[in-house]
Motif scaffolding. Structure first.
Motif, PDB file in Angstrom:
ATOM      1  N   ARG A 108       0.883  -1.206  -0.005  1.00 17.12           N
ATOM      2  CA  ARG A 108       0.101   0.051  -0.017  1.00 17.12           C
ATOM      3  C   ARG A 108       0.887   1.216   0.014  1.00 17.12           C
ATOM      4  N   GLU A 112       0.626   3.979  -2.939  1.00 23.64           N
ATOM      5  CA  GLU A 112       0.417   5.369  -2.565  1.00 23.64           C
ATOM      6  C   GLU A 112       1.376   6.423  -2.790  1.00 23.64           C
ATOM      7  N   GLY A 118      -4.230   7.250  -4.989  1.00 25.31           N
ATOM      8  CA  GLY A 118      -4.550   7.488  -3.687  1.00 25.31           C
ATOM      9  C   GLY A 118      -5.110   6.285  -2.788  1.00 25.31           C
ATOM     10  N   ARG A 119      -5.576   6.131  -1.696  1.00 24.90           N
ATOM     11  CA  ARG A 119      -5.854   4.882  -1.114  1.00 24.90           C
ATOM     12  C   ARG A 119      -6.777   4.177  -1.733  1.00 24.90           C
TER      13      ARG A 119
END
Length: 214
Positions: A108, A112, A118-119
């Motif tokens: 992650r 990112e 983005g998330r």
């Protein structure tokens, strides 16, 4: 909403669609990454149409980077915000080549760090490309989670946390796809189509929407 009702909702969605999948067309994690980046404020249909032209020509970080911003822009000019997206795609390709050996990272934080990721996009990649049991909350999922009572939250992060908490483990991998498809085709923003909704008996939305008059 109690746990039994939540489980029943997912069991119903699973019965209707045992193997849900994204509607974005891709063959590699990198193609999926690019498609998801381009899908922000755009439809999957428009992204797929553009990628059917670009991917046969360039579908790796090296080949897309070689196109340059103008080259990418030429392929995606029918997609909203295409100039900004072309810039982010090229910058992302450069980082993938320089820092990740040309591979999409299964992490992650690394995802990112990429421009335009983005998330939500990271969660889509982690779930769809790498099989992580995470849920990417977009406008459809946010609406369905709140409207049905499945996982209410004041913002997308709150809904994501609620879904992670309340979704039984057996359904966590596919929950993202079930909910987004349900929001896209049944639990629509302007007029939810309650009259043919499979989970209507379990949904806590009031009032239910009657069928349109013939």
């Amino acid at each position: 909403m109690n746990a039994n009702k939540r489980r029943a909702i997912f069991e119903t969605l699973q019965e209707l669609n045992p193997h849900p999948a994204t509607e974005l067309e891709y063959t590699t994690p990198f193609e999926l990454l690019i498609a998801v980046m381009l899908s922000a404020q755009a439809t999957d249909v428009s992204v797929n149409k553009a990628m059917r032209t670009m991917f046969p020509v360039a579908n790796t970080p090296q080949s897309i980077f070689a196109l340059g911003e103008e080259g990418v822009a030429g392929y995606i000019k029918t997609i909203g915000l295409y100039r900004t997206k072309a810039k982010n795609v090229i910058a992302t390709c450069r980082i993938l080549l320089d820092r990740f050996g040309g591979e999409v990272p299964d992490d992650r934080e690394a995802l990112e760090s990429l421009p335009g990721v983005g998330r939500k996009t990271a969660n889509v990649i982690l779930n769809t490309a790498f099989g992580h049991p995470v849920i990417a909350v977009d406008t459809h999922i946010f609406r369905v989670a709140n409207r049905t009572g499945l996982a209410p939250g004041k913002d997308v992060r709150a809904v994501e946390i609620a879904l992670e908490k309340f979704t039984p483990a057996a359904f966590q991998h596919d929950a993202h796809h079930w909910l987004i498809l349900h929001g896209r085709y049944v639990c629509k923003a302007r007029r939810p189509e309650c009259w043919h909704c499979a989970i209507e008996p379990l949904c806590e939305y009031r009032p239910k929407t009657p069928p349109p008059e013939l």
